[in-house]
Scaffold this motif. Sequence first.
Motif, PDB file in Angstrom:
ATOM      1  N   ARG A   1     -24.256  20.467 -37.320  1.00  0.00           N
ATOM      2  CA  ARG A   1     -25.239  21.242 -37.022  1.00  0.00           C
ATOM      3  C   ARG A   1     -26.564  20.417 -37.245  1.00  0.00           C
ATOM      4  NH1 ARG A   1     -24.506  27.654 -38.114  1.00  0.00           N
ATOM      5  NH2 ARG A   1     -22.230  27.648 -36.981  1.00  0.00           N
ATOM      6  N   ASP A   2     -26.641  19.962 -38.528  1.00  0.00           N
ATOM      7  CA  ASP A   2     -27.962  19.331 -39.016  1.00  0.00           C
ATOM      8  C   ASP A   2     -28.329  18.094 -38.259  1.00  0.00           C
ATOM      9  OD1 ASP A   2     -28.789  21.196 -41.134  1.00  0.00           O
ATOM     10  OD2 ASP A   2     -26.924  20.472 -42.154  1.00  0.00           O
ATOM     11  N   ASP A   3     -27.148  17.243 -37.970  1.00  0.00           N
ATOM     12  CA  ASP A   3     -27.335  16.172 -37.478  1.00  0.00           C
ATOM     13  C   ASP A   3     -27.798  16.338 -35.748  1.00  0.00           C
ATOM     14  OD1 ASP A   3     -26.514  14.898 -39.569  1.00  0.00           O
ATOM     15  OD2 ASP A   3     -24.580  13.993 -38.768  1.00  0.00           O
ATOM     16  N   SER A   4     -27.167  17.404 -35.216  1.00  0.00           N
ATOM     17  CA  SER A   4     -27.468  17.521 -33.960  1.00  0.00           C
ATOM     18  C   SER A   4     -28.973  18.140 -33.714  1.00  0.00           C
ATOM     19  CB  SER A   4     -26.335  18.474 -33.332  1.00  0.00           C
ATOM     20  OG  SER A   4     -26.603  19.587 -33.952  1.00  0.00           O
ATOM     21  N   PHE A   5     -29.377  18.932 -34.800  1.00  0.00           N
ATOM     22  CA  PHE A   5     -30.637  19.434 -35.007  1.00  0.00           C
ATOM     23  C   PHE A   5     -31.606  18.188 -34.993  1.00  0.00           C
ATOM     24  CE2 PHE A   5     -34.510  20.573 -37.158  1.00  0.00           C
ATOM     25  CZ  PHE A   5     -34.925  21.708 -36.510  1.00  0.00           C
ATOM     26  N   ASN A   6     -31.695  17.173 -35.802  1.00  0.00           N
ATOM     27  CA  ASN A   6     -32.306  15.959 -35.556  1.00  0.00           C
ATOM     28  C   ASN A   6     -32.286  15.427 -34.460  1.00  0.00           C
ATOM     29  OD1 ASN A   6     -32.781  16.768 -38.246  1.00  0.00           O
ATOM     30  ND2 ASN A   6     -31.731  15.188 -39.133  1.00  0.00           N
ATOM     31  N   VAL A   7     -31.116  15.037 -33.748  1.00  0.00           N
ATOM     32  CA  VAL A   7     -30.981  14.287 -32.663  1.00  0.00           C
ATOM     33  C   VAL A   7     -31.678  15.142 -31.426  1.00  0.00           C
ATOM     34  CG1 VAL A   7     -29.435  13.649 -30.677  1.00  0.00           C
ATOM     35  CG2 VAL A   7     -28.820  13.038 -33.183  1.00  0.00           C
ATOM     36  N   MET A   8     -31.834  16.510 -31.396  1.00  0.00           N
ATOM     37  CA  MET A   8     -32.161  17.059 -30.179  1.00  0.00           C
ATOM     38  C   MET A   8     -33.612  17.128 -30.514  1.00  0.00           C
ATOM     39  SD  MET A   8     -31.368  18.720 -27.468  1.00  0.00           S
ATOM     40  CE  MET A   8     -32.558  19.050 -26.251  1.00  0.00           C
ATOM     41  N   GLN A   9     -34.400  16.989 -31.642  1.00  0.00           N
ATOM     42  CA  GLN A   9     -35.572  17.082 -31.928  1.00  0.00           C
ATOM     43  C   GLN A   9     -36.236  15.894 -31.410  1.00  0.00           C
ATOM     44  OE1 GLN A   9     -36.774  17.688 -36.120  1.00  0.00           O
ATOM     45  NE2 GLN A   9     -37.457  19.653 -35.531  1.00  0.00           N
ATOM     46  N   ASP A  10     -35.602  14.658 -31.589  1.00  0.00           N
ATOM     47  CA  ASP A  10     -35.815  13.403 -31.234  1.00  0.00           C
ATOM     48  C   ASP A  10     -35.877  13.246 -29.600  1.00  0.00           C
ATOM     49  OD1 ASP A  10     -36.568  12.755 -33.556  1.00  0.00           O
ATOM     50  OD2 ASP A  10     -34.624  11.571 -34.008  1.00  0.00           O
ATOM     51  N   PHE A  11     -34.917  13.911 -29.073  1.00  0.00           N
ATOM     52  CA  PHE A  11     -34.618  13.774 -27.466  1.00  0.00           C
ATOM     53  C   PHE A  11     -35.953  14.821 -26.944  1.00  0.00           C
ATOM     54  CE2 PHE A  11     -29.953  13.586 -27.331  1.00  0.00           C
ATOM     55  CZ  PHE A  11     -29.767  12.337 -27.336  1.00  0.00           C
ATOM     56  N   LEU A  12     -36.428  15.677 -27.468  1.00  0.00           N
ATOM     57  CA  LEU A  12     -37.473  16.536 -27.030  1.00  0.00           C
ATOM     58  C   LEU A  12     -38.807  15.607 -27.070  1.00  0.00           C
ATOM     59  CD1 LEU A  12     -36.434  19.953 -28.396  1.00  0.00           C
ATOM     60  CD2 LEU A  12     -36.661  19.425 -25.975  1.00  0.00           C
ATOM     61  N   SER A  13     -38.733  14.991 -28.280  1.00  0.00           N
ATOM     62  CA  SER A  13     -40.151  14.109 -28.333  1.00  0.00           C
ATOM     63  C   SER A  13     -39.965  13.025 -27.266  1.00  0.00           C
ATOM     64  CB  SER A  13     -40.286  13.272 -29.782  1.00  0.00           C
ATOM     65  OG  SER A  13     -40.209  14.242 -30.834  1.00  0.00           O
ATOM     66  N   LYS A  14     -38.862  12.412 -26.985  1.00  0.00           N
ATOM     67  CA  LYS A  14     -38.845  11.229 -26.055  1.00  0.00           C
ATOM     68  C   LYS A  14     -38.937  11.612 -24.657  1.00  0.00           C
ATOM     69  CE  LYS A  14     -35.338   7.624 -25.612  1.00  0.00           C
ATOM     70  NZ  LYS A  14     -33.814   7.209 -25.933  1.00  0.00           N
ATOM     71  N   HIS A  15     -38.233  12.892 -24.204  1.00  0.00           N
ATOM     72  CA  HIS A  15     -38.199  13.182 -22.817  1.00  0.00           C
ATOM     73  C   HIS A  15     -39.096  14.363 -22.482  1.00  0.00           C
ATOM     74  CE1 HIS A  15     -34.881  10.038 -22.547  1.00  0.00           C
ATOM     75  NE2 HIS A  15     -34.277  10.738 -23.813  1.00  0.00           N
ATOM     76  N   PRO A  16     -40.028  14.088 -21.808  1.00  0.00           N
ATOM     77  CA  PRO A  16     -40.919  15.276 -21.225  1.00  0.00           C
ATOM     78  C   PRO A  16     -40.294  16.321 -20.407  1.00  0.00           C
ATOM     79  CG  PRO A  16     -41.444  13.461 -20.071  1.00  0.00           C
ATOM     80  CD  PRO A  16     -40.387  12.956 -21.014  1.00  0.00           C
ATOM     81  N   GLN A  17     -39.149  15.994 -19.713  1.00  0.00           N
ATOM     82  CA  GLN A  17     -38.362  16.904 -18.892  1.00  0.00           C
ATOM     83  C   GLN A  17     -36.737  16.899 -19.094  1.00  0.00           C
ATOM     84  OE1 GLN A  17     -39.549  19.313 -16.636  1.00  0.00           O
ATOM     85  NE2 GLN A  17     -37.286  20.050 -16.625  1.00  0.00           N
ATOM     86  N   ILE A  18     -36.209  17.717 -19.625  1.00  0.00           N
ATOM     87  CA  ILE A  18     -34.870  17.970 -19.758  1.00  0.00           C
ATOM     88  C   ILE A  18     -34.235  19.373 -19.259  1.00  0.00           C
ATOM     89  CG2 ILE A  18     -32.950  18.161 -21.620  1.00  0.00           C
ATOM     90  CD1 ILE A  18     -34.688  16.719 -23.586  1.00  0.00           C
ATOM     91  N   ASP A  19     -33.545  19.052 -18.245  1.00  0.00           N
ATOM     92  CA  ASP A  19     -32.972  20.219 -17.686  1.00  0.00           C
ATOM     93  C   ASP A  19     -31.877  21.197 -18.332  1.00  0.00           C
ATOM     94  OD1 ASP A  19     -34.806  19.943 -15.518  1.00  0.00           O
ATOM     95  OD2 ASP A  19     -33.608  18.339 -14.658  1.00  0.00           O
ATOM     96  N   ALA A  20     -31.030  20.540 -19.093  1.00  0.00           N
ATOM     97  CA  ALA A  20     -29.878  20.957 -19.517  1.00  0.00           C
ATOM     98  C   ALA A  20     -29.431  20.077 -20.715  1.00  0.00           C
ATOM     99  CB  ALA A  20     -28.766  21.516 -18.610  1.00  0.00           C
ATOM    100  N   VAL A  21     -28.280  20.924 -21.492  1.00  0.00           N
ATOM    101  CA  VAL A  21     -27.953  19.986 -22.527  1.00  0.00           C
ATOM    102  C   VAL A  21     -26.384  20.224 -22.530  1.00  0.00           C
ATOM    103  CG1 VAL A  21     -27.999  19.490 -25.226  1.00  0.00           C
ATOM    104  CG2 VAL A  21     -29.904  20.298 -24.131  1.00  0.00           C
ATOM    105  N   TRP A  22     -25.619  18.910 -22.600  1.00  0.00           N
ATOM    106  CA  TRP A  22     -24.270  19.307 -22.855  1.00  0.00           C
ATOM    107  C   TRP A  22     -24.151  18.753 -24.454  1.00  0.00           C
ATOM    108  CZ3 TRP A  22     -19.516  15.688 -22.673  1.00  0.00           C
ATOM    109  CH2 TRP A  22     -18.401  16.327 -22.995  1.00  0.00           C
ATOM    110  N   ALA A  23     -23.882  19.835 -25.112  1.00  0.00           N
ATOM    111  CA  ALA A  23     -23.895  19.602 -26.751  1.00  0.00           C
ATOM    112  C   ALA A  23     -22.409  19.183 -26.955  1.00  0.00           C
ATOM    113  CB  ALA A  23     -24.202  21.021 -27.421  1.00  0.00           C
ATOM    114  N   SER A  24     -21.383  19.680 -26.090  1.00  0.00           N
ATOM    115  CA  SER A  24     -19.833  19.511 -26.276  1.00  0.00           C
ATOM    116  C   SER A  24     -19.200  19.956 -27.592  1.00  0.00           C
ATOM    117  CB  SER A  24     -19.725  17.636 -26.221  1.00  0.00           C
ATOM    118  OG  SER A  24     -19.970  17.253 -27.470  1.00  0.00           O
TER     119      SER A  24
END
Lengths: 318, 316
Positions: free
Chosen positions: A198-221
Amino acid sequence: MSYMKTLLAGCTALTLSTGAALAQDDETRVIGVSIPAATHGWAGGMNFHAQQTVERLEEVYPQLDFVLATASDAGKQVNDIEDMVATRGIDALVVLPFESDPLTPPVQSVAESGAWVTVVDRGLSVEGVEDLYVAGDNPGFGQVSGEFMVSQMPDGGKIVVLRGIPTTIDNERVEGFEQAIEGSGIEVIDMEHGNWNRDDSFNVMQDFLSKHPQIDAVWASDDDMAVGVLAAIDAAGRDDVQFVLGGAGMKELVKRVMDGDEMIPADVTYPPSMIATAIELTAVGLTSNAPVSGTFTIGSVLVTPENAEQFYYPDSPF
Amino acid sequence: MSVLGPVIALLVLIVVGTALNSNFLSAANITNVLARSAFIGIIAVGMTFVITAGGLDLSVGSMAAFIAGLMILVMNAALPVLGIGIPIILLGMAVALLAGIAAGLLNGFLITTLGIEAFIVTLGSMGIYRSLVTWLADGGTLSLDFGLRTFYRPVYFGGLFGISWPIIVFALTVIVGEVMMSRARFGRHCAAIGSNESVAHYSNVNVNRTRLMTYAMLGMLVGVATIMYVPRLGSASASTGVLWELEAIAAVIIGGTILKGGFGRVWGTVIGVLILSMIDNILNLTDLVSPYLNGAIQGVIIILAVILQREAKAKG
C-alpha cells in the motif's frame, strides 16, 4: 464457486496407489501442509483458509491427521518439510512453494519417498514431481484485467500500471494484460513496481500524478496497491482518473464493487482459498478411490456488481 | 570540508530532477516528497542520537508497524464510547507515544542494564514486533473505522499556511534534535559515550542512563512518526514499515554521523533522508532506467555520498 475447471487428468485415470486406504480405516494417515507465513494480505487470506480447511477436515475425516507449518522464507520452508518427513512420517504433502528453485529438491525427495505431493500456485522447476498441481492462472489474471479495461474504454485512453514484486508471477500477469489491450487504443503511459504494498503504491501513484497531467484509468493489478492508489488520487484531488482496477479479491474492495462504487467498477479474482481446494482434493485422494491427480487450474474471474456477492467473505482477514 | 559531501549530492539530485521533469520543483511534488520523508526522517533524528552514543536499533520499522496496529485497535475499540471527535484522536496519539516510549525503554533496559549487544536485542525485538502486528491483524490488515479515518485524515493531508502537518512536525523534531545535539549537555554526553565509554564514565557521565534515554527518545519518535502515518492510509499490516530501520540508518550515515559512534549531526541526517526519498521520486518521474534497477541506483548514490564525504574530509 464458479471456478473454471480444467482437470487435465494425466490421461490415465490413475487409481491411487493409496486407494487401499478404505480397507484400513483404523490406520491414521498424516497430511503435511507447508505454506508461506502471512506477510501480506493475500498470504494472510491463504493462511486463514488453510487453517479453516484443516479444522473442518479433521472433523470430517477422523482417520486423517494434519500438520500445518508456515514459513517466513524459503530456507525455513525446506526445514519444515524435512521435519515433517522425519518426525511425522507424512503420507501426503500440500505445499505452496515460497520460491520454485530452492523448494524443488526437498519436495522431489518427499515424492521419491512414496508420499503424495500436491503443489499449489507456484510450480516447481522440474516437471512431473507432483501428483496434483492446483494452479492459479496468472496470464489469465492479466488477460481478464486487460479485457475489462478494453470494454470500459472502447475509444482507448491513457493508463498507468502498478506492478508487483519483480517475479515470474508479475511478469506473466503483465504479459497477459499487454496482449489483451494490444491494438485497442489503450496506451500504457507509465509502469512502475508498487511491490504489492500500500505505501509503495501510494508513493508511486503520487509521482505518476505529478508527472502526467491526464490519466484516464489505473491498472493497480492488486487490491492492496489499489488502496494506496485511491488514497493518492483522493489527496491530489484529481478527477481525470475514471476508475482503478485492482485484483485478488480483497473483501473491502469486493464490497465496494458490490455497492456500485464508480472508482472501483470491478475486481479480478486470484483466490487465496485455492489452498483449500488443494487440501480438500488431497484428503479426497487419500481417503477414497476418486482419482485426483493432474492439474487443476483455478481461473481468474471478473467480479462485477452483479456477481460480487459470491466473492464476498466478510469473516476472512483478506 | 566533510559537511559538503551530502549537500553536494543533494544539490546534484535537485538539478538532475529539475532537468528531467519540469514538475519536479512544483509545490505539489515538493510537498509529496517532504511529507513522505517525514516518517523515516522523524525516526532517523532519534536514530542519530542512538548511533552517536555507540548504539544501534534495528527494531524501529517493526515497532512502527506494531504501534500503528495497536493504535488502530484501541481507537476502533474506543469508538462506541468516545464517538468521533478530538478526544479519540488524542487517545490514539497518547497510546502511540506511550507504546513507543515503553518499547524504547525495554530495548534500552536490555542493552544497558543487562548488557546485551544492541544488535542482538533489537534484532530480537524486530522479530517480536513484526510477529505481533501480524498476529493482531490475523495475517491480514488492520483498518481504522472509515468515519474515524475521514476525521483523522487532515493530520497527514492538512496543514498550516499550506505546509502539511508531517512537514511541520518533521521540521520541529529536527530543530529540537539539532539544538539537543549541538548545544545541550545531552548531545555532548552521547558523543562522549560513543567515542570512549570508559573515559565518559570517569568524567562523571552516567553512561547507562544516557544510553537508555537515547532508546526511549527514539521509541517516542517512532510513536510520533506513527501518529503521522496512520491517517495516510488508515491501515497497518505485516508489510507496514518494512526496512524502515535500514533506511533510517542509511540516512544517518549519509548525513555524516559515524556508525561507530562518537560524532553525530542531526541536520546531516535530514539531508540523508531527503537524498533517499528524492532518488525514489526522480526514478518514478522519469523513464531513464528500468524499474528493475531502482535499487541499484539507490545503492550507488548512497555509496557515492559517503565517498564524497571521506574525500572532503581527507582534503580538509
